[in-house]
Design a protein around this motif. Structure first.
Motif, PDB file in Angstrom:
ATOM      1  N   PHE A  57      -5.381   2.073   8.720  1.00  0.00           N
ATOM      2  CA  PHE A  57      -6.324   3.056   7.802  1.00  0.00           C
ATOM      3  C   PHE A  57      -7.396   2.209   7.209  1.00  0.00           C
ATOM      4  O   PHE A  57      -8.420   2.342   7.187  1.00  0.00           O
ATOM      5  CB  PHE A  57      -5.356   3.467   6.667  1.00  0.00           C
ATOM      6  N   HIS A  58      -6.717   1.074   6.772  1.00  0.00           N
ATOM      7  CA  HIS A  58      -7.856  -0.241   6.095  1.00  0.00           C
ATOM      8  C   HIS A  58      -8.841  -0.558   6.839  1.00  0.00           C
ATOM      9  O   HIS A  58     -10.174  -0.736   6.473  1.00  0.00           O
ATOM     10  CB  HIS A  58      -7.061  -1.168   5.395  1.00  0.00           C
ATOM     11  N   VAL A  98      -9.064  -4.050  -1.919  1.00  0.00           N
ATOM     12  CA  VAL A  98      -9.609  -3.506  -0.729  1.00  0.00           C
ATOM     13  C   VAL A  98     -10.987  -3.725  -0.536  1.00  0.00           C
ATOM     14  O   VAL A  98     -11.254  -3.868   0.654  1.00  0.00           O
ATOM     15  CB  VAL A  98      -9.416  -1.921  -0.921  1.00  0.00           C
ATOM     16  N   CYS A 120       0.761  -1.063  -0.043  1.00  0.00           N
ATOM     17  CA  CYS A 120      -0.161  -0.232   0.062  1.00  0.00           C
ATOM     18  C   CYS A 120       0.853   1.230   0.136  1.00  0.00           C
ATOM     19  O   CYS A 120       1.768   1.629   0.775  1.00  0.00           O
ATOM     20  CB  CYS A 120      -0.866   0.179   1.099  1.00  0.00           C
ATOM     21  N   THR A 121       0.454   2.078  -1.189  1.00  0.00           N
ATOM     22  CA  THR A 121       1.400   3.373  -0.865  1.00  0.00           C
ATOM     23  C   THR A 121       0.806   4.475  -0.269  1.00  0.00           C
ATOM     24  O   THR A 121       1.363   5.739  -0.165  1.00  0.00           O
ATOM     25  CB  THR A 121       1.279   3.917  -2.551  1.00  0.00           C
ATOM     26  N   ARG A 122      -0.435   4.405   0.497  1.00  0.00           N
ATOM     27  CA  ARG A 122      -1.152   5.245   1.171  1.00  0.00           C
ATOM     28  C   ARG A 122      -1.494   6.367   0.412  1.00  0.00           C
ATOM     29  O   ARG A 122      -1.405   7.606   0.719  1.00  0.00           O
ATOM     30  CB  ARG A 122      -0.185   5.713   2.300  1.00  0.00           C
ATOM     31  N   CYS A 123      -1.801   6.341  -0.965  1.00  0.00           N
ATOM     32  CA  CYS A 123      -2.169   7.362  -1.711  1.00  0.00           C
ATOM     33  C   CYS A 123      -3.719   7.660  -1.333  1.00  0.00           C
ATOM     34  O   CYS A 123      -4.055   8.860  -1.620  1.00  0.00           O
ATOM     35  CB  CYS A 123      -2.136   6.952  -3.047  1.00  0.00           C
ATOM     36  N   TYR A 124      -4.305   7.003  -0.768  1.00  0.00           N
ATOM     37  CA  TYR A 124      -5.692   7.097  -0.502  1.00  0.00           C
ATOM     38  C   TYR A 124      -6.996   7.188  -1.584  1.00  0.00           C
ATOM     39  O   TYR A 124      -7.605   7.612  -1.665  1.00  0.00           O
ATOM     40  CB  TYR A 124      -6.091   8.235   0.644  1.00  0.00           C
ATOM     41  N   ALA A 125      -6.328   6.745  -2.817  1.00  0.00           N
ATOM     42  CA  ALA A 125      -7.212   6.525  -3.920  1.00  0.00           C
ATOM     43  C   ALA A 125      -8.558   5.868  -3.690  1.00  0.00           C
ATOM     44  O   ALA A 125      -9.575   6.108  -3.902  1.00  0.00           O
ATOM     45  CB  ALA A 125      -6.409   6.252  -5.171  1.00  0.00           C
ATOM     46  N   CYS A 126      -8.383   4.865  -2.709  1.00  0.00           N
ATOM     47  CA  CYS A 126      -9.402   4.017  -2.743  1.00  0.00           C
ATOM     48  C   CYS A 126     -10.395   4.794  -1.989  1.00  0.00           C
ATOM     49  O   CYS A 126     -11.603   4.572  -2.423  1.00  0.00           O
ATOM     50  CB  CYS A 126      -8.883   2.840  -1.918  1.00  0.00           C
ATOM     51  N   CYS A 172      -7.140   1.002  -6.883  1.00  0.00           N
ATOM     52  CA  CYS A 172      -5.766   0.911  -6.391  1.00  0.00           C
ATOM     53  C   CYS A 172      -4.800   0.710  -7.403  1.00  0.00           C
ATOM     54  O   CYS A 172      -4.720  -0.156  -8.061  1.00  0.00           O
ATOM     55  CB  CYS A 172      -5.967   0.011  -5.194  1.00  0.00           C
ATOM     56  N   PRO A 173      -3.590   1.612  -7.383  1.00  0.00           N
ATOM     57  CA  PRO A 173      -2.609   1.361  -8.322  1.00  0.00           C
ATOM     58  C   PRO A 173      -1.782   0.123  -8.037  1.00  0.00           C
ATOM     59  O   PRO A 173      -1.249  -0.184  -9.149  1.00  0.00           O
ATOM     60  CB  PRO A 173      -1.749   2.665  -8.408  1.00  0.00           C
ATOM     61  N   VAL A 174      -1.794  -0.420  -6.898  1.00  0.00           N
ATOM     62  CA  VAL A 174      -0.803  -1.686  -6.582  1.00  0.00           C
ATOM     63  C   VAL A 174      -1.782  -2.905  -6.411  1.00  0.00           C
ATOM     64  O   VAL A 174      -1.260  -4.019  -6.101  1.00  0.00           O
ATOM     65  CB  VAL A 174       0.018  -1.219  -5.467  1.00  0.00           C
ATOM     66  N   ILE A 185      -4.517  -3.780  -4.510  1.00  0.00           N
ATOM     67  CA  ILE A 185      -5.010  -4.412  -3.414  1.00  0.00           C
ATOM     68  C   ILE A 185      -6.467  -4.585  -3.250  1.00  0.00           C
ATOM     69  O   ILE A 185      -7.325  -3.869  -3.794  1.00  0.00           O
ATOM     70  CB  ILE A 185      -4.585  -3.648  -2.328  1.00  0.00           C
TER      71      ILE A 185
HETATM   72  S1  SF4 Z   1      -5.616   2.940  -3.283  1.00  0.00           S
HETATM   73 FE1  SF4 Z   1      -4.227   1.019  -2.852  1.00  0.00          FE
HETATM   74  S2  SF4 Z   1      -2.293   2.034  -2.511  1.00  0.00           S
HETATM   75 FE2  SF4 Z   1      -3.631   3.636  -2.224  1.00  0.00          FE
HETATM   76  S3  SF4 Z   1      -4.414   3.765  -0.049  1.00  0.00           S
HETATM   77 FE3  SF4 Z   1      -5.814   2.411  -1.199  1.00  0.00          FE
HETATM   78  S4  SF4 Z   1      -5.245   0.282  -0.891  1.00  0.00           S
HETATM   79 FE4  SF4 Z   1      -3.292   1.726  -0.588  1.00  0.00          FE
END
Ligand code: SF4
Ligand SMILES: Cc1cc2nc3c(=O)[nH]c(=O)nc-3n(C[C@H](O)[C@H](O)[C@H](O)COP(=O)(O)OP(=O)(O)OC[C@H]3O[C@@H](n4cnc5c(N)ncnc54)[C@H](O)[C@@H]3O)c2cc1C
Ligand code: SF4
Ligand code: SF4
Ligand code: SF4
Ligand code: SF4
Ligand code: FES
Lengths: 345, 287, 244
Positions: free
Chosen positions: C172-173, C200, C132-138, C194-196, C198
């Motif tokens: 966070f999650h 979620v 998780c990059t912690r970008c918070y896109a999710c 999510c760019p990686v 996950i």
């Molecule tokens: S979009 Fe993916 S990488 Fe970004 S915070 Fe959410 S779970 Fe982490």
């Protein structure tokens, strides 16, 4: 200096380089998807022989900046109980690093990062330490992805010259071109031999193909002052932006970070982590926020890359790698925005 | 900047993220929400060698909480310690206000540019401050008073909403008693026992009507005050080149790397915080 | 579903003045992508498309667009549930929003199989959160994440540091999943963006299953129902008694 390595010898050559260098490169994951990562870290057995390097331009998702600017990096630890020397700065590892599989645009992105982190009165010591010992090996893209637009923001063939060595796939083998003394030292190996004229011609053809990627219409507009401040397109495009920040987190040349403190195992750790101008918190102050609206943050992102960085460092901050174009969850394509924006009067 | 770099800069250049440790020696309660801290470096050599210029700022650490940006409110002409005034507005400023004398903080700096006081030799100076905005002005003012013969007449207009919101009260007499120096105080509303002006700073400026000839005006305070001060200075005949102020943007690194404090292609932490009004007019309106 | 039908509905809504804007999909910058479209004039409805590339949950724009007057949103079943949920949560005025329903023809990707045992599941998520990059896109893409200031962005108190990697990502999650109880319509936007990669959405789905079992509640089904966690009755089950 140019050498040729056969497809069969490629893996052996790379493995030999691994003895001297910590090697980071694009590898195929068990599920087949490529990933940019520490080749040593791959569990044995997953990658046949330890290395299956993906030298096509599919391994583009994670930008190589991860290895110059880790997503999270400790700046120092502070131990209240240690009266004599409470502050400790972590030291970087000593085995030199070799980045493999960089594309022309990745090389360019590192040039942009170099300006941000090394120019000016203060150089960034953490970045500098990693950068100093880093050997950069790249390859010439075989095909442009739909999202690529490197030729619209510069000359990718010139960017390749920032690399220590460049690998060109010519079908029957790879031509390896050294640009620096370090690059030449990599080529000093029994796995490589001198290329024939015909092989060299194929290399030149591959480089010419890269240079010939069609330019976008906005390419001719890229003067320093071409982005108008009050353009209605900021609003138009920002309307669909989710403010997710993917476009900067995964941009190879975006360099912004936050600094935070945290208590870990009785110690205080100060670390930095990636941040983006696409959130409202980026500039929020107790007194006010200079960029409260999405359209202002969108203007900042494009202006920073296409106007402010050219003014500051004489370099366009975008390399045309297409990551933001391809990964934006709402298909906000900056190439369309750039084509529409009007010049600053 | 050809002169030899002071030791602090050398140290900061090696690692600008690594703070110098300092002990809080004295805390002065200026107002209900503002305290001035005097800090002394733990490294004895650094106490004498830490030099800076009026207008520069520093990043102050409370370890475990974080950092915040404060201008150096003291003057380099009085070495041995540094001072900064802190208004309580959030997490780090809260933590600082909780601290007692003897507590340890980290200091990174000095960062940013400074008032071009060398170019102002022989000129008259007009200081116009509001509330906590007096902090950077105080550094320059005390610097000039310590080099009194370098400058002509010095006028200081200082205002706050009420008398208990004026900072640096213990220094008022020293300012007044300096040669060829005048202190003009003002508060927004009438108060019992108040013997000075009543009214907003910009209005008081108009009443005093200073002459622009050979004068530099330096102003700092709340944005709304600055806005009207700039207007009134222009009416009084001051040119944009004669007016200086400091700008505030959110900062983290202080050295132009974290990308947070830009206004157009300029970074306030490197190219500022001191700007002439002529420069500010050339900036995109985003601060 | 026939695109002409969608366009006609959009046209009628705009012509009648019932809504100021229709949020739908138009062709993106390449054939394989669509992009959200904000149609404000009946003359522009022909820009609207409906095909396999139309994957975004457009309810993410509902609050933003409702501020400027009535909004109609093209929505699959799961997206419509988000809109209903926003009305229930008082984020959206019932009268300010119309739904243009489209059938769910999405080619949903297969969900990874979650291991049975708690240990293995913990290991599964630890591995995922490591990325998780912690970008918070999710969160940004999630219609249920409508808070002005998300707990994770608060600095006083700070719930977790913004560190990439597993340990802070848990905080966070898991908290975000909890906040989706009774809000998640299973649109899977969080996983899509999510760019990686996950998955979620599986967290929120787990919570929704739990909420369904405990309270016999499904998110976003009834505009007039009170949000399940916003109400209390003496009959409410005690989660602790259910091994929660
Ligand atoms: S979009 Fe993916 S990488 Fe970004 S915070 Fe959410 S779970 Fe982490
Ligand atoms: C050059 C310069 C000089 C300065 N000089 C002085 C000075 O001499 N004296 C002085 O008192 N001040 C000065 N300041 C201002 C000072 O730096 C700020 O007041 C200080 O940083 C506040 O820190 P804090 O941790 O207390 O507040 P914080 O807790 O960081 O911020 C509080 C505010 O941040 C916002 N916020 C909430 N959540 C977030 C989030 N997730 N991310 C970001 N922000 C959030 C809220 O609006 C809240 O009110 C100066 C600033 C600059 C740039
Ligand atoms: S990736 Fe797209 S939606 Fe996300 S912040 Fe960037 S432009 Fe906006
Ligand atoms: S802005 Fe987009 S295209 Fe340009 S370098 Fe960054 S990710 Fe690549
Ligand atoms: S575009 Fe934004 S996040 Fe990227 S480098 Fe510029 S200011 Fe930083
Ligand atoms: S995670 Fe929770 S606090 Fe954050 S936006 Fe979502 S619902 Fe709100
Ligand atoms: S504070 Fe980091 S760039 Fe200015």
């Amino acid at each position: 200096m140019d050498k040729i390595v056969t497809k069969d010898n490629m893996a052996a050559w790379l493995r030999s380089l691994r003895e001297k260098y910590e090697m980071i490169g694009p590898v195929k994951r068990p599920d087949g998807a490529p990933e940019f990562r520490d080749i040593d870290m791959m569990p044995p057995g997953i990658i046949p022989g330890g290395i299956e390097v993906a030298l096509d331009n599919a391994a583009w998702l994670m930008p190589p900046k991860d290895y110059l600017l880790p997503p999270t990096e400790t700046l120092f630890t502070y131990d209240e109980k240690d009266q004599a020397e409470p502050l400790k700065v972590p030291l970087a590892g000593d085995k030199p690093r070799l980045l493999l599989g960089l594309r022309a645009c990745d090389a360019r992105a590192i040039r942009v990062l170099d300006h941000v982190y090394l120019d000016g009165a203060f150089a960034d010591p953490y970045y500098a330490a990693r950068r100093k010992g880093m050997v950069m090996v790249g390859n010439v893209c075989d095909e442009a992805r739909w999202s690529c637009f490197c030729t619209s923001v510069g000359e990718p063939v010139e960017w390749l010259k920032d690399l220590d060595a460049v690998i060109t796939d010519i079908g029957a083998g790879f031509v390896v071109t050294a640009n620096t003394p370090v690059g030449e030292s990599l080529l000093d190996s029994s796995y490589l031999s001198d290329p024939s004229d015909q092989q060299m011609n194929l290399k030149v053809a591959a480089w010419d193909k890269l240079a010939a990627i069609p330019k976008r219409p906005f390419a001719d507009k890229l003067a320093k002052d071409f982005l108008a401040w009050d353009d209605p397109i900021w609003e138009k495009y920002a309307r669909k932006c989710l403010g997710c920040g993917i476009c900067s987190y995964l941009c190879p040349s975006c360099s912004c970070f936050d600094i935070q403190d945290e208590r870990v195992a009785g110690q205080i750790e100060r670390f930095r982590c990636r941040d983006t101008c696409q959130t409202c918190y980026f500039t929020l102050m107790p007194s006010h926020n200079p960029r409260p609206e999405k359209k202002m943050r969108m203007r900042q992102r494009l202006s920073h890359k296409f106007k402010y960085q050219p003014e500051q460092f004489d370099i366009i901050g975008c390399t045309g790698c297409g990551r933001c174009v391809e990964l934006c969850p709402v298909n906000l394509d900056i190439r369309q925005a750039l084509a529409e924006v009007t010049p600053n009067e | 900047m050809s002169s030899a770099q002071p030791a602090t800069i050398e140290q900061m250049k090696q690692n600008p993220y690594k703070p110098l440790l300092a002990t809080i020696e004295e805390i002065v309660e200026e107002t209900w929400d503002t305290k001035t801290f005097r800090a002394v470096f733990q490294d004895e050599e650094m106490r004498e060698k830490f030099t800076y210029k009026p207008g520069q700022f520093q990043e102050v650490s409370v370890f475990g909480v974080g950092e915040a940006t404060f201008c150096l409110a003291s003057t380099p002409t009085r070495p041995g310690s540094i001072e900064f005034s802190v208004r309580k507005v959030g997490s780090l400023t809260d933590a600082l206000h909780e601290m007692s004398e003897g507590a340890v903080v980290g200091i990174r700096g000095p960062f940013g540019n400074w008032f071009p006081y060398q170019e102002w030799k022989g000129k008259d100076l007009l200081f116009i401050g509001g509330g906590i905005g007096m902090a950077p002005l105080r550094s320059l003012l005390n610097f000039c008073l310590d080099n009194r013969d370098d400058y002509g007449r010095v006028d200081v207009i200082y205002g706050a909403r009420s008398s208990d919101l004026l900072c640096y009260k213990t220094e008022f007499d020293a300012w007044r008693n300096s040669k060829n120096t005048n202190l003009f105080l003002t508060i927004d509303k009438e108060e019992e026992g108040w013997q000075h002006n009543v009214g907003f700073v910009p209005a008081y400026l108009n009443d005093l009507a200073p002459k622009p000839d050979n004068t530099i005006a330096i102003t700092c305070g709340p944005p709304i005050m600055i806005k009207f001060v700039l207007q009134n200075l222009a009416t009084l005949g001051f040119t944009d080149e004669q007016i200086y102020t400091t700008l505030e943007m959110k900062m983290k690194c202080g050295v132009g790397k974290c990308g947070r404090c830009n206004i157009g292609h300029l970074f306030v932490c490197v190219d500022g915080p001191v700007f002439s009004y002529a420069q500010i007019r050339g900036l995109p309106p985003e601060f | 579903m026939d695109i002409q039908e969608i366009r006609n509905k959009a046209k009628r809504l705009l012509e009648s003045g019932e809504v100021k804007v229709v949020v739908g999909y138009e062709r993106g910058s390449t054939e394989s992508k669509s992009t959200p479209a904000f149609i404000e004039s009946p003359d522009d409805v022909d820009r609207l498309i409906w095909d396999a590339t139309c994957v975004n949950n457009l309810a993410a724009y509902a609050i933003q667009e409702a501020k400027n007057g009535g909004v109609a949103i093209i929505a699959r079943d799961c997206d419509a549930r988000s809109i209903v949920m926003l009305v229930q949560e008082h984020q959206l005025d019932k009268d300010a929003v119309r739904v243009i329903e489209v059938p769910d023809e999405t080619q949903w990707a297969d969900d990874p199989a979650l291991p049975e045992s708690l240990e293995e599941r913990r290991a599964f998520w630890a591995k995922e959160f490591e990325k998780c990059t912690r970008c918070y896109a999710c969160r940004q893409a999630c219609p249920g994440c409508f808070c002005n200031t998300c707990f994770i962005d608060r600095i006083v108190p700070r719930w977790a540091a913004k560190r990439a990697g597993a340990s802070d990502a848990w905080m966070f999650h898991v908290t975000r999943a909890m906040h989706q109880a009774g809000r998640c319509g299973d649109c899977r936007e969080c996983s899509r963006v999510c760019p990686v990669g996950i998955p979620v959405h599986l967290l929120a789905r787990e919570i929704e299953t739990f909420v369904g079992e405990l309270f016999d509640y499904k998110a976003g089904m009834d505009m007039d129902a009170d949000p399940v966690l916003g109400t209390f009755t003496p009959e409410d089950p005690d989660p602790n008694e259910h091994g929660g």
